[in-house]
Design a protein around this motif. Structure first.
Motif, PDB file in Angstrom:
ATOM      1  N   LEU A 182       0.757  -1.847  -0.621  1.00 15.07           N
ATOM      2  CA  LEU A 182      -0.052   0.025   0.140  1.00 15.07           C
ATOM      3  C   LEU A 182       0.910   1.238  -0.008  1.00 15.07           C
ATOM      4  N   GLU A 183       2.023   1.397   1.018  1.00 15.81           N
ATOM      5  CA  GLU A 183       2.886   1.960   0.869  1.00 15.81           C
ATOM      6  C   GLU A 183       3.372   2.727  -0.482  1.00 15.81           C
ATOM      7  N   ASP A 184       3.580   1.517  -1.343  1.00  8.72           N
ATOM      8  CA  ASP A 184       4.085   1.270  -2.651  1.00  8.72           C
ATOM      9  C   ASP A 184       3.416   2.914  -3.611  1.00  8.72           C
ATOM     10  N   GLU A 202       3.284   5.367  -2.558  1.00  8.94           N
ATOM     11  CA  GLU A 202       4.194   7.183  -3.213  1.00  8.94           C
ATOM     12  C   GLU A 202       3.904   6.676  -4.678  1.00  8.94           C
ATOM     13  N   ASN A 203       3.639   6.145  -4.934  1.00 10.60           N
ATOM     14  CA  ASN A 203       3.815   5.945  -7.101  1.00 10.60           C
ATOM     15  C   ASN A 203       2.680   7.642  -7.196  1.00 10.60           C
ATOM     16  N   PHE A 204       1.760   7.926  -6.706  1.00 11.78           N
ATOM     17  CA  PHE A 204       0.642   8.361  -7.254  1.00 11.78           C
ATOM     18  C   PHE A 204       1.634   9.974  -6.936  1.00 11.78           C
ATOM     19  N   GLU A 205       2.217   9.386  -6.497  1.00 10.52           N
ATOM     20  CA  GLU A 205       2.872  11.100  -6.756  1.00 10.52           C
ATOM     21  C   GLU A 205       3.295  12.187  -7.761  1.00 10.52           C
ATOM     22  N   TYR A 206       3.842  10.456  -7.785  1.00  8.89           N
ATOM     23  CA  TYR A 206       5.193  10.608  -9.197  1.00  8.89           C
ATOM     24  C   TYR A 206       4.022  10.505 -10.928  1.00  8.89           C
ATOM     25  N   PHE A 207       3.199  11.317 -10.905  1.00  7.83           N
ATOM     26  CA  PHE A 207       3.052  11.379 -12.184  1.00  7.83           C
ATOM     27  C   PHE A 207       1.255  12.584 -11.533  1.00  7.83           C
ATOM     28  N   ASN A 208       1.311  12.887 -13.043  1.00  7.31           N
ATOM     29  CA  ASN A 208       0.104  13.921 -13.052  1.00  7.31           C
ATOM     30  C   ASN A 208      -1.606  13.584 -13.416  1.00  7.31           C
ATOM     31  N   GLN A 209      -1.193  12.239 -14.143  1.00  5.03           N
ATOM     32  CA  GLN A 209      -2.074  11.996 -15.658  1.00  5.03           C
ATOM     33  C   GLN A 209      -3.058  11.065 -14.097  1.00  5.03           C
ATOM     34  N   ARG A 259      -8.324   7.078  -0.077  1.00  9.78           N
ATOM     35  CA  ARG A 259      -8.988   5.467  -0.585  1.00  9.78           C
ATOM     36  C   ARG A 259      -8.535   5.097  -1.163  1.00  9.78           C
ATOM     37  N   ILE A 260      -7.786   4.180  -1.572  1.00 11.08           N
ATOM     38  CA  ILE A 260      -8.091   2.950  -2.004  1.00 11.08           C
ATOM     39  C   ILE A 260      -8.521   1.699  -2.117  1.00 11.08           C
ATOM     40  N   ASP A 288     -13.493  11.697 -10.048  1.00 15.79           N
ATOM     41  CA  ASP A 288     -13.188  11.737  -8.453  1.00 15.79           C
ATOM     42  C   ASP A 288     -11.920  10.815  -7.991  1.00 15.79           C
ATOM     43  N   TYR A 289     -11.470  10.263  -8.793  1.00 15.45           N
ATOM     44  CA  TYR A 289     -10.172   8.836  -8.737  1.00 15.45           C
ATOM     45  C   TYR A 289      -9.423   8.816 -10.343  1.00 15.45           C
ATOM     46  N   ARG A 290      -8.466   8.536  -9.489  1.00 16.13           N
ATOM     47  CA  ARG A 290      -6.844   8.466 -10.097  1.00 16.13           C
ATOM     48  C   ARG A 290      -6.640   6.789 -10.034  1.00 16.13           C
TER      49      ARG A 290
END
Ligand code: ZN
Length: 243
Positions: free
Chosen positions: A132-134, A137-144, A165-166, A178-180
């Protein structure tokens, strides 16, 4: 726009041909390849030829990098290393040049899509997204809104809402405002989720639906070719287990 996203073909021409046959029927506007054309399987040259013909965009994977000496194969497990050493002997200079030109990441700005083989955080390190940590963290490294990945050979749709929330979805999702998303499209040529069928994804941006698709292929034929090539037994028998 309809996108077909495929990944991790791994020199498995039988699996690749069946997926390409399906794509002819689906007739997507764009065919995107997320890397690892070669490694493991018996048909590196033919698979590179097909990718060059059909892919509108192709990225590089860790096995492609290893085959041209850009990733140290000391970090590969012994089976992957044997297969890469065999593959290196099969590749022409032209094919190596093609692999060396493939980028690590890609994007389709108009449709809010980011593409990478392994992780958005450090594509060149070939890490996996396991915990979950991975994920967070990875959601912070792309903007799309949507990031497509491969690498683990396990298809999965990970959705994150505005509050962080995942949700984990299996094979279909309606892409919500409202999601990525981080979406692993699975592997064409060496699935590892317990299902031996080739995996790929279709993303239709008009109806906002992404689907992971599975299609069976004659892995016995691939296994026969691998035996003749003298590739490791473990790699041969895992195709039947999909693991
Ligand atoms: Zn792979």
């Amino acid at each position: 726009m309809r996108y077909a996203i495929i990944s991790d073909v791994h020199s498995n021409l039988e699996a690749f041909k069946v997926v390409l046959f399906e794509l002819e029927r689906e007739s997507p506007d764009q065919i995107i390849f997320l890397g690892d054309i070669i490694g493991y399987g018996p048909d590196p040259n033919e698979c590179i030829k097909e990718i060059r013909e059909v892919a509108d965009m192709a990225l590089v994977g860790n096995h492609d990098h290893a085959a041209i000496g850009r990733t140290d194969i000391a970090y590969f497990n012994p089976y992957a290393r044997d297969a890469i050493e065999w593959t290196m002997e099969q590749l022409t200079n032209g094919e190596k040049a093609y692999l060396s030109e493939l980028p690590l990441t890609g994007e389709f700005t108009s449709d809010d899509i980011f593409l990478v083989h392994a992780t958005p955080k450090r594509p060149q390190d070939w890490n996996y997204i396991f915990t979950l940590e991975d994920v967070l963290e990875n959601f912070e490294y792309f903007n799309q809104r949507v990031c497509f990945i491969g690498h683990s050979h396990v298809p999965v749709i990970i959705a994150m809402d505005n509050s962080g929330r995942i949700d984990i979805l299996k094979d279909e999702a309606t892409i919500g405002k409202d999601y990525r998303y981080i979406i692993n499209v699975g592997s064409v040529g060496q699935p590892r989720d317990g299902n031996p069928d080739a995996s790929y994804a279709i993303y239709d941006t008009e109806d906002s639906i992404v689907k992971i698709k599975r299609v069976s292929y004659n892995y016995h034929k691939t296994q026969e070719k691998m035996k003749r090539a003298g590739l490791p037994y473990y790699l041969i028998e895992r195709l039947a287990r999909g693991h």
